[in-house]
Design an enzyme around this catalytic site. Sequence first.
Site, PDB file in Angstrom:
ATOM      1  N   THR A 188       4.353  -0.115  -5.302  1.00 25.16           N
ATOM      2  CA  THR A 188       4.728  -0.582  -3.975  1.00 25.16           C
ATOM      3  C   THR A 188       5.975   0.176  -3.555  1.00 25.16           C
ATOM      4  O   THR A 188       7.035   0.014  -4.166  1.00 25.16           O
ATOM      5  CB  THR A 188       4.991  -2.097  -3.964  1.00 25.16           C
ATOM      6  OG1 THR A 188       3.814  -2.782  -4.406  1.00 25.16           O
ATOM      7  CG2 THR A 188       5.347  -2.574  -2.568  1.00 25.16           C
ATOM      8  N   LYS A 223       0.038  -4.459   1.589  1.00 25.15           N
ATOM      9  CA  LYS A 223       0.786  -5.075   0.488  1.00 25.15           C
ATOM     10  C   LYS A 223       2.159  -5.547   0.957  1.00 25.15           C
ATOM     11  O   LYS A 223       2.607  -6.650   0.597  1.00 25.15           O
ATOM     12  CB  LYS A 223       0.932  -4.073  -0.657  1.00 25.15           C
ATOM     13  CG  LYS A 223       1.890  -4.506  -1.778  1.00 25.15           C
ATOM     14  CD  LYS A 223       1.410  -5.749  -2.500  1.00 25.15           C
ATOM     15  CE  LYS A 223       2.434  -6.252  -3.510  1.00 25.15           C
ATOM     16  NZ  LYS A 223       2.630  -5.353  -4.638  1.00 25.15           N
TER      17      LYS A 223
END
Length: 344
Positions: free
Chosen positions: A135, A210
């Site tokens: 991420t 995300k």
Amino acid sequence: MRPTPRLLRAVASAAQRQNSVSFIGLGRMGSEMAYNLFSRTLVESNGTARFVVCDAREATSQAFVNNFVAQFPGAHVQVATTPAEALLASRTVITMLPSSPHVRNVYVEEEGIVPALRSLPPDVAQSTLCIDSTTLDVDVARAVAAEVQKTGASVVDAPVSGGVAGAKAATLSFLVGGPEHAYKLARPHLLHMGKNIIYCGDSGAGLVAKICNNLILGVQQIVVAEAMLLGQKLGLNPAILASVINSSTGACWSSSVNNPVPSALPGKSPPCERDYEGGFATSLMLKDMGLATHLAESTGIPLPLGHAAEKIYADVVSEDPELANKDFSSVYRYLRVSAYPKPM
């Protein structure tokens, strides 16, 4: 990139490279993901698949190999000391790293993935697939993907949702961004590590999804902590309060799975039952909240709750550093012992 004898041996073994998978980044999430990927691929290949692991700490890689081989005697698992070695040894490479600087380092710096791809014959580079489950900043991810694609290789961003428990149980959700053909190549590998594989669009789309998801999660975990504190202060048993929330309109993962109060979820073992060890680190949630607020600022979208949550996690990390590496539900412990909110 300076070739070494070890790299040259890896390139020379083209047949083995086609049958090999490399995993770079063996942290809390990565180690569980790699274990599931390797074990299921091994079974699927009838024991012929080969694997390579690489981590910033070589001792971590060696410990993973020792554990895996103990569980699967005869398995072929090697340690690469650089990302370039891992890339040259395998046609498929998965990376699971802490944040943007680590991705830049692993992919584009000397002894990284992109320089190694450039050293390969064009047809070999074109057969290579890179999957990044980090991420990170969307712009960085897109820039790195563009560098990989210039070599002819395929690449997707595939960040995950589900935490360490999901990684261990192979029930993760993968949110995938990239060309559709690359997604189709990545999907069988992702199914060895997860349950839900969702194609979100072009490069960076998986990360956008995300970051939006974790924006919600970060805010939810704080308000669950606040509600649990308030209810207990007014005399409610935490297990009863959690039961009410989890069967009512306040139901959410932060309460039903990651409830921050010990004994609130009888029969379950969230991180709070282990002094908040073994979950998603508060420092990483702070990073993700920062990614969300950065995207919001660059696009002109107001995030009042996002900014407030980011400040709370920043206060947790700065004022109680022990909680930085504990599960982010430890914000409950911080709020319980702190005089919060503080003056601006």
